[in-house]
Design a protein around this motif. Structure first.
Motif, PDB file in Angstrom:
ATOM      1  N   ILE A 129      71.291  65.326  76.830  1.00 47.21           N
ATOM      2  CA  ILE A 129      71.260  65.041  75.570  1.00 47.21           C
ATOM      3  C   ILE A 129      73.540  65.177  76.197  1.00 47.21           C
ATOM      4  CG2 ILE A 129      72.041  64.716  73.573  1.00 47.21           C
ATOM      5  CD1 ILE A 129      68.613  65.013  73.707  1.00 47.21           C
ATOM      6  N   LEU A 130      74.355  64.230  75.572  1.00 46.94           N
ATOM      7  CA  LEU A 130      75.673  65.091  75.237  1.00 46.94           C
ATOM      8  C   LEU A 130      75.765  64.941  73.776  1.00 46.94           C
ATOM      9  CD1 LEU A 130      78.993  65.676  76.820  1.00 46.94           C
ATOM     10  CD2 LEU A 130      78.661  63.680  76.222  1.00 46.94           C
ATOM     11  N   LEU A 131      76.390  66.634  73.610  1.00 45.42           N
ATOM     12  CA  LEU A 131      76.125  66.963  72.306  1.00 45.42           C
ATOM     13  C   LEU A 131      77.611  67.013  71.752  1.00 45.42           C
ATOM     14  CD1 LEU A 131      73.837  70.275  72.093  1.00 45.42           C
ATOM     15  CD2 LEU A 131      73.499  67.947  70.925  1.00 45.42           C
ATOM     16  N   ASP A 132      78.821  66.953  72.924  1.00 43.34           N
ATOM     17  CA  ASP A 132      80.636  67.237  72.457  1.00 43.34           C
ATOM     18  C   ASP A 132      81.344  65.872  73.601  1.00 43.34           C
ATOM     19  OD1 ASP A 132      82.703  67.460  71.631  1.00 43.34           O
ATOM     20  OD2 ASP A 132      82.486  69.717  70.891  1.00 43.34           O
ATOM     21  N   ALA A 133      81.706  65.364  73.347  1.00 44.77           N
ATOM     22  CA  ALA A 133      82.085  64.278  74.635  1.00 44.77           C
ATOM     23  C   ALA A 133      83.578  65.051  74.740  1.00 44.77           C
ATOM     24  CB  ALA A 133      82.068  62.899  74.079  1.00 44.77           C
ATOM     25  N   ALA A 134      84.149  66.020  73.635  1.00 46.83           N
ATOM     26  CA  ALA A 134      85.277  65.683  73.721  1.00 46.83           C
ATOM     27  C   ALA A 134      85.816  67.534  73.048  1.00 46.83           C
ATOM     28  CB  ALA A 134      86.609  64.792  72.619  1.00 46.83           C
TER      29      ALA A 134
END
Length: 66
Positions: free
Chosen positions: A34-39
């Protein structure tokens, strides 16, 4: 830096979560990323790069900002 993950490739090894828990997590039911922070902010770029390098499925893709 922009992060994308390929859930189809993810094998649920969890190395990304161990290295960068502020950026990645895993689904409880199958361990898929699960990606919590794409940037993420600059101070997390090194751990994100390490996570991508150690991912056994090459499921983490990074795009560096120009």
């Amino acid at each position: 830096m922009k992060i994308t993950v390929d859930e189809e490739k993810c094998c649920g090894a969890g190395q990304c979560v161990l290295i960068a828990p502020e950026v990645f997590d895993q689904r409880d039911e199958d361990g898929i990323v699960i990606l919590l922070d794409a940037a993420p902010p600059g101070d997390r770029h090194a751990v994100v790069r390490e996570s991508a390098e150690v991912c056994p499925a090459a499921a983490i893709l990074l795009t560096e900002n120009a």
